[in-house]
Design a protein around this motif. Structure first.
Motif, short mmCIF file in Angstrom:
data_model
loop_
_atom_site.label_atom_id
_atom_site.label_comp_id
_atom_site.label_asym_id
_atom_site.label_seq_id
_atom_site.Cartn_x
_atom_site.Cartn_y
_atom_site.Cartn_z
N UNK A 79 10.25 10.96 -9.57
CA UNK A 79 10.90 12.27 -9.52
C UNK A 79 11.73 12.42 -10.77
N UNK A 80 11.58 13.57 -11.43
CA UNK A 80 12.37 13.78 -12.64
C UNK A 80 12.00 15.08 -13.33
N UNK A 81 12.70 15.40 -14.42
CA UNK A 81 12.43 16.65 -15.15
C UNK A 81 11.00 16.68 -15.69
N UNK A 82 10.43 17.87 -15.68
CA UNK A 82 9.11 18.09 -16.27
C UNK A 82 9.10 19.50 -16.85
N UNK A 83 9.06 19.59 -18.17
CA UNK A 83 9.19 20.88 -18.81
C UNK A 83 10.57 21.46 -18.56
N UNK A 84 10.60 22.69 -18.08
CA UNK A 84 11.88 23.33 -17.76
C UNK A 84 12.25 23.15 -16.29
N UNK A 85 11.39 22.48 -15.53
CA UNK A 85 11.65 22.32 -14.10
C UNK A 85 11.74 20.88 -13.67
N UNK A 86 11.26 20.63 -12.47
CA UNK A 86 11.40 19.30 -11.84
C UNK A 86 10.10 18.98 -11.13
N UNK A 87 9.70 17.71 -11.16
CA UNK A 87 8.45 17.28 -10.54
C UNK A 87 8.70 16.09 -9.63
N UNK A 88 8.10 16.13 -8.47
CA UNK A 88 8.13 15.02 -7.52
C UNK A 88 6.68 14.61 -7.27
N UNK A 89 6.37 13.33 -7.47
CA UNK A 89 5.00 12.86 -7.31
C UNK A 89 5.01 11.56 -6.49
N UNK A 90 3.98 11.45 -5.65
CA UNK A 90 3.82 10.24 -4.84
C UNK A 90 2.34 9.90 -4.76
N UNK A 91 2.05 8.62 -4.82
CA UNK A 91 0.68 8.13 -4.66
C UNK A 91 0.67 7.14 -3.50
N UNK A 92 -0.12 7.43 -2.47
CA UNK A 92 -0.09 6.65 -1.23
C UNK A 92 -1.46 6.04 -0.97
N UNK A 93 -1.54 4.72 -0.82
CA UNK A 93 -2.83 4.11 -0.48
C UNK A 93 -3.25 4.45 0.94
N UNK A 94 -4.53 4.74 1.11
CA UNK A 94 -5.03 5.12 2.44
C UNK A 94 -5.16 3.92 3.34
N UNK A 95 -5.64 2.82 2.79
CA UNK A 95 -5.91 1.64 3.63
C UNK A 95 -4.68 0.79 3.87
N UNK A 96 -3.63 1.01 3.10
CA UNK A 96 -2.44 0.18 3.27
C UNK A 96 -2.61 -1.15 2.57
N UNK A 97 -1.52 -1.87 2.35
CA UNK A 97 -1.60 -3.15 1.65
C UNK A 97 -2.34 -4.19 2.48
N UNK A 98 -3.16 -4.98 1.83
CA UNK A 98 -3.89 -6.03 2.53
C UNK A 98 -2.98 -7.23 2.75
N UNK A 99 -3.09 -7.87 3.91
CA UNK A 99 -2.22 -9.01 4.18
C UNK A 99 -2.56 -10.20 3.28
N UNK A 100 -1.57 -10.97 2.89
CA UNK A 100 -1.85 -12.16 2.08
C UNK A 100 -2.53 -13.24 2.92
N UNK A 101 -3.01 -14.25 2.25
CA UNK A 101 -3.68 -15.35 2.93
C UNK A 101 -2.66 -16.15 3.75
N UNK A 102 -3.05 -16.43 4.99
CA UNK A 102 -2.21 -17.24 5.85
C UNK A 102 -2.35 -18.70 5.44
N UNK A 103 -1.29 -19.27 4.94
CA UNK A 103 -1.36 -20.65 4.43
C UNK A 103 -1.31 -21.69 5.53
N UNK A 104 -0.94 -21.28 6.73
CA UNK A 104 -0.92 -22.20 7.85
C UNK A 104 0.27 -23.14 7.81
N UNK A 105 0.45 -23.84 8.91
CA UNK A 105 1.52 -24.84 8.99
C UNK A 105 1.12 -26.06 8.18
N UNK A 106 1.98 -26.60 7.34
CA UNK A 106 1.61 -27.77 6.53
C UNK A 106 1.12 -28.93 7.39
N UNK A 107 0.02 -29.52 6.94
CA UNK A 107 -0.53 -30.66 7.66
C UNK A 107 0.35 -31.88 7.45
N UNK A 108 0.37 -32.72 8.46
CA UNK A 108 1.16 -33.94 8.39
C UNK A 108 0.33 -35.02 7.71
#
Length: 659
Positions: free
Chosen positions: A290-319
């Motif tokens: 959001x900020x000045x653009x020309x003589x006015x103001x602009x608000x822009x947003x980019x939204x992913x449709x699928x959402x962030x993918x979960x990271x790899x589950x590293x699991x509980x450390x093996x003994x």
């Protein structure tokens, strides 16, 4: 004196396990062991005996290291205290802040549009404009009342883009185009919020200017752009006066029941605007500018449709300590032995011995996750050893090996008892152990009878260890049940605190802003445009006061070290917070460690992502402060890891064995 010198390395390893992270200590110990083996060879010890001694020493180090690490984790668990009263206050504060943000977004833009349109109509004394302003005030007032009621009853959020179309239609003259048909509900809610706030600000600060709204996208993302061409704006003590249709200031002072005569009623600088949008967009994985653009103001947003993918589950450390101890001691003693025949003198006996020792040791790796299968694997290793003995593929007798490695079966039987395994587990160890012991060359005569007698002898300590495991497991389950009950009680109290705060704020809302919104509807319905303007302005004054009362003081209270406290910490530090996965209950030590890691890493402009995975929590912080030694030590104490991605993102993995 010799024993004292021998104890010094053990004490050093134990202290290092208590106070240092794992990797540098293990590297130092490995180098020391290699150096010791080399020195032994230099001073005349055979290479075989030196390697065997080094392996036995490595097994002893593994045992001492395991004891130190266990002690360190117990200390971390005991120190992970979560103050109950702070948690309850955080729940109330969170409910209040959420409602305050919604109030700013919902009521402000409705009442502002009423003040702008009615103010211009009254000032210009245009009958046509007055009729249009009265109709707009009536419609906007009714919507404001409905939306305020939705807030107080926790009604549903917008879930289709058609609701965005209806929102834009309330702002006459907006150049609007939408190229996206559908989107996920959370994306729609965020788009709605961005468009609403941007249009409200454009109406307030650039009234009369050309406003353009575009919603575009594809199957990967949705983009929102709200751009105005600039307009006449007058600042009074940080607020803005209303402007007419031509973009010129209009004085709104005076009027009965309308509050003060200054423009204070229009200043809603409560901190819930663009900062709130930036946090909302970041929460769904998007970007916001959001900020000045020309003589006015602009608000822009980019939204992913699928959402962030979960990271790899590293699991509980093996003994790996117990398997290392089993392999190191067994092979080490074999190398140090001078008995004939030598198991390592030929490839087949050596390979057979290493195979069965490896299978036997590997059974310890997953003993906590699958105790039954682990015990079965260990017993299969000894049955395989018996087969190799009969084929003369190994020269190390299985009965002698059982006496040395029986502790592995006892550990597995204990773990099976903790997991409430039946009596068949120790019985299988007794039967197979008796058969293995009876296979020795020193047994003559009836080997079946000898196996029965030896099985009874093995059964005594084996069943005793199994019974101890049953008792320990029962104690642990009682403690876990008590902790679960305590957590459930805290969750209920937390929900009650949030509900009570919501009801308190709702009561204040009904006494202030909602009452004025209803008065706007009544005045507009009666055609009293001036009174509708006064009531709308009074509603803005009341709304501002309510928002100021609701705002929390960042310095007033400490945030409790919980997962729920991380979003509050991010907001206070002007950072963005995202969440991946459905939140689930975790142990206190993981929850406290996650908050402390966030407290160390998050700074202004950071983006912190909290991923709830099957076996723990992962924190990813972009643009963070660098992790210090204290953070690495805290994470290492509970078996976690701190890693640094190439893009500068710091990842903190916190496993939760309780899951």
């Amino acid at each position: 004196m010799t024993w004292a010198w021998a104890l010094l390395p053990a004490v050093a390893v134990y202290v290092a396990a208590l106070r240092c992270t794992a990797r540098p200590v293990l590297i130092a110990v490995a180098l020391a062991l290699l150096g010791g083996v080399g020195m032994a060879v230099v001073y005349g010890v055979t290479a075989r005996a030196a390697v065997g001694g080094g392996l036995v020493a490595a097994g002893a180090v593994a045992l001492v290291w395991s004891a130190g690490r266990w002690r360190r984790r117990r200390r971390a668990i005991r120190s992970a205290a979560i103050p109950r009263q702070a948690v309850l206050k955080l729940a109330a504060d969170t409910a209040r802040n959420r409602l305050a943000a919604e109030l700013h977004d919902v009521a402000a833009h409705r009442l502002t549009s009423i003040v702008v349109s009615t103010g211009a109509a009254v000032h210009l004394a245009d009958p046509t404009m007055a009729a249009q302003a009265a109709q707009q005030a009536l419609t906007a007032g009714r919507i404001a009342v409905a939306e305020l009621d939705r807030l107080t009853t926790a009604g549903p959020l917008p879930d289709t883009l058609a609701e965005v179309d209806f929102l834009v239609s309330e702002f006459p003259g907006v150049d609007y185009r939408r190229e996206v048909g559908t989107a996920p509900a959370e994306v729609v809610a965020t788009v709605y919020r961005v468009v609403r706030e941007a249009l409200t600000n454009a109406t307030r600060y650039a009234s009369g200017a050309r406003i353009q709204v575009r919603i575009d996208g594809n199957h990967d993302e949705v983009t929102v752009a709200v751009v105005d061409g600039g307009g006449c704006r007058a600042e009074v003590d940080g607020g803005s006066t209303v402007v007419d249709g031509g973009g010129c200031p209009v004085e709104l002072g005076g009027g009965s029941g309308g509050g003060s005569g200054s423009s204070v009623g229009l200043r809603l600088g409560s901190g819930w605007g663009l900062a709130g949008l930036r946090a909302a967009v970041a929460a769904v994985g998007g970007t916001f500018t959001a900020g000045p653009e020309g003589s006015g103001w602009a608000v822009r947003a980019c939204l992913p449709v699928s959402g962030p993918s979960p990271p790899r589950d590293r699991g509980v450390p093996l003994d790996g300590v117990a398997p290392a101890l089993a392999v190191a001691t067994s092979i080490g003693f074999s190398l140090m032995s001078d008995e004939a025949p030598d198991s390592f003198a030929s490839i087949v006996p050596a390979a057979s011995l290493l195979l069965v020792l490896g299978l036997h040791a590997v059974s310890l790796v997953s003993r906590r996750r699958a105790p039954g299968r682990s015990l079965a694997l260990a017993l299969v290793a000894f049955l395989l050893w018996l087969g190799f003995d009969s084929l003369e593929w190994t020269w190390a007798p299985a009965n002698d090996a059982f006496l040395v490695l029986w502790w592995v079966e006892l550990v597995l039987v204990y773990t099976a008892g903790v997991a409430r395994a039946g009596w068949h587990a120790p019985a299988a160890v007794a039967v197979i152990g008796g058969a293995v012991l009876a296979s020795g060359r020193g047994i003559v005569g009836d080997r079946v009878g000898a196996a029965g007698v030896l099985a009874v002898m093995v059964a005594g300590p084996t069943f005793a260890v199994w019974a101890i495991g049953l008792w320990v497991g029962a104690v642990r389950r009682r403690r876990q049940a008590a902790a679960a009950c305590s957590r459930a009680a805290l969750d209920r109290s937390t929900a009650d605190a949030a509900r009570a705060e919501h009801q308190r704020v709702s009561a204040g809302l009904h006494r202030s802003a909602r009452r004025h919104a209803e008065a706007v509807v009544q005045a507009a319905d009666a055609g009293k445009l001036a009174l509708a303007r006064v009531r709308a302005r009074a509603g803005l004054v009341a709304l501002r006061r309510l928002l100021m009362d609701l705002r929390d003081d960042p310095a007033s209270d400490d945030i409790p070290p919980t997962l729920a406290g991380i979003p509050v910490l991010a907001r206070r530090r002007q950072a963005a917070h995202r969440q991946i996965g459905e939140p689930r209950a975790v142990s206190s030590v993981v929850e406290v460690s996650a908050y402390q890691a966030a407290e160390t890493l998050v700074t202004d402009g950071s983006v912190i992502t909290v991923a709830h995975l099957g076996s723990g929590i992962e924190l990813a912080v972009s643009a963070p402060t660098r992790p210090d030694r204290r953070l690495r030590g805290m994470v290492d104490a509970i078996g976690g890891r701190v890693t640094d991605d190439r893009d500068g993102t710091i990842r903190v993995w916190l496993p939760d064995p309780a899951r």
